[in-house]
Design an enzyme around this catalytic site. Sequence first.
Site, PDB file in Angstrom:
ATOM      1  N   GLU A 149      13.269   8.177   6.506  1.00 29.97           N
ATOM      2  CA  GLU A 149      13.147   6.903   5.820  1.00 29.97           C
ATOM      3  C   GLU A 149      14.149   6.929   4.679  1.00 29.97           C
ATOM      4  OE1 GLU A 149      10.120   4.217   3.103  1.00 29.97           O
ATOM      5  OE2 GLU A 149       9.262   5.469   4.691  1.00 29.97           O
TER       6      GLU A 149
ATOM      7  N   HIS B 149      -0.002   5.678   0.551  1.00 30.37           N
ATOM      8  CA  HIS B 149       0.397   6.961  -0.024  1.00 30.37           C
ATOM      9  C   HIS B 149      -0.824   7.569  -0.703  1.00 30.37           C
ATOM     10  CE1 HIS B 149       3.376   9.278  -2.878  1.00 30.37           C
ATOM     11  NE2 HIS B 149       2.495  10.070  -2.279  1.00 30.37           N
TER      12      HIS B 149
ATOM     13  N   ARG C 170      -1.898  10.122  -2.923  1.00 32.78           N
ATOM     14  CA  ARG C 170      -1.295  11.023  -3.900  1.00 32.78           C
ATOM     15  C   ARG C 170      -2.283  12.098  -4.326  1.00 32.78           C
ATOM     16  NH1 ARG C 170       3.526   8.674  -6.580  1.00 32.78           N
ATOM     17  NH2 ARG C 170       3.249  10.418  -7.998  1.00 32.78           N
TER      18      ARG C 170
ATOM     19  N   THR D 283       7.520   6.753  -6.424  1.00 35.47           N
ATOM     20  CA  THR D 283       8.439   7.780  -5.919  1.00 35.47           C
ATOM     21  C   THR D 283       9.858   7.458  -6.370  1.00 35.47           C
ATOM     22  OG1 THR D 283       7.003   8.035  -3.992  1.00 35.47           O
ATOM     23  CG2 THR D 283       9.201   9.006  -3.869  1.00 35.47           C
TER      24      THR D 283
ATOM     25  N   ARG E 192      -4.240   8.130  -7.667  1.00 39.43           N
ATOM     26  CA  ARG E 192      -4.109   7.068  -8.671  1.00 39.43           C
ATOM     27  C   ARG E 192      -4.292   5.672  -8.085  1.00 39.43           C
ATOM     28  NH1 ARG E 192       2.159   7.422 -10.452  1.00 39.43           N
ATOM     29  NH2 ARG E 192       1.483   9.559 -10.835  1.00 39.43           N
TER      30      ARG E 192
ATOM     31  N   HIS F   3      -0.368  -0.873  -3.831  1.00 34.61           N
ATOM     32  CA  HIS F   3      -0.507  -1.582  -5.102  1.00 34.61           C
ATOM     33  C   HIS F   3      -1.636  -2.597  -5.114  1.00 34.61           C
ATOM     34  CE1 HIS F   3       2.593   0.626  -6.981  1.00 34.61           C
ATOM     35  NE2 HIS F   3       3.436   0.349  -6.012  1.00 34.61           N
TER      36      HIS F   3
ATOM     37  N   HIS G  74      11.775   1.108  -0.321  1.00 37.40           N
ATOM     38  CA  HIS G  74      11.630   1.360  -1.754  1.00 37.40           C
ATOM     39  C   HIS G  74      12.408   0.321  -2.553  1.00 37.40           C
ATOM     40  CE1 HIS G  74      10.052   3.809  -5.025  1.00 37.40           C
ATOM     41  NE2 HIS G  74      11.144   3.458  -5.687  1.00 37.40           N
TER      42      HIS G  74
ATOM     43  N   GLU H 141       1.977   8.246   3.812  1.00 38.27           N
ATOM     44  CA  GLU H 141       2.935   8.917   2.934  1.00 38.27           C
ATOM     45  C   GLU H 141       2.197  10.014   2.187  1.00 38.27           C
ATOM     46  OE1 GLU H 141       6.015   5.259   1.912  1.00 38.27           O
ATOM     47  OE2 GLU H 141       4.588   5.952   0.383  1.00 38.27           O
TER      48      GLU H 141
ATOM     49  N   ASN I  63       2.982  -1.821   2.818  1.00 41.55           N
ATOM     50  CA  ASN I  63       2.374  -0.783   1.992  1.00 41.55           C
ATOM     51  C   ASN I  63       1.296  -1.434   1.113  1.00 41.55           C
ATOM     52  OD1 ASN I  63       1.878   1.040  -0.231  1.00 41.55           O
ATOM     53  ND2 ASN I  63       3.695   2.156   0.402  1.00 41.55           N
TER      54      ASN I  63
END
Length: 238
Positions: A150, A42, A44, A100, A48, A9, A190, A69, A6
């Site tokens: 998931e 993801h 969003r 999340t 962000r 970040h 996660h 996502e 992922n």
Amino acid sequence: MKLSVNVDHVATLREARGGLEPDPVTAAHIAELAGADGIVCHLREDRRHINDRDLRLLRETIKTKLDLEMAATEEMIKIAIETLPDLVTLVPERRLERTTERGLNVVDQIPYLSDVVLEMHKHDIKVSLFVDPDPKQVEAAAKTGADFIEIHTGEYANARNEKAQYEELQKIKEIAKLARRLGLGVNAGHGLNYLNVIPITKIEEIEELSIGHAIVARAIFVGFERAVREMVRIVKGI
């Protein structure tokens, strides 16, 4: 077991200064070269971290698998159809959350989520539902026609002691078995890091892990390519 990285970040760090670096698309390419089986992002509602440009370039350039996502909103459904990721993972989304915090409440949304799954399938996009390790949610997920679940591993990752962690691990094992019996593929993610991921890799029913924050954090000290390679070795047991 497979690893999808992922890159959210990496984008979070970029957005902290509002500039162009570091680029999550570049990070995705490095992750692939380092052995990742797929890339996760993801998009969003508030953009962000990952933005529309990132998603477009990821779709155009990555060579492995793109997992988008997203919340099951009209806007995101339209973007998914336009972008055609290999997989969409439907997640809950709240504006005030840092990340999340929980799985989807599939039980209360079976008709709507079934329609979303059907629409994705019309465009040859597979669907995963991000769910807590709760039998009712997994059974509901199977009713929607989704391809995967998931498993939300946050409670396991955040367990405060070994007993609590063991109990959460047992829940994940049972849910993975249930999902497979119901004909669902099983992914998980996660809060997983270089230590707590090891017991998860022993669960045969889980096909793929989605890990991002721990890799980005490790990369600060050792570099992104090495951080990915280290996680690849752990996840694949090599």
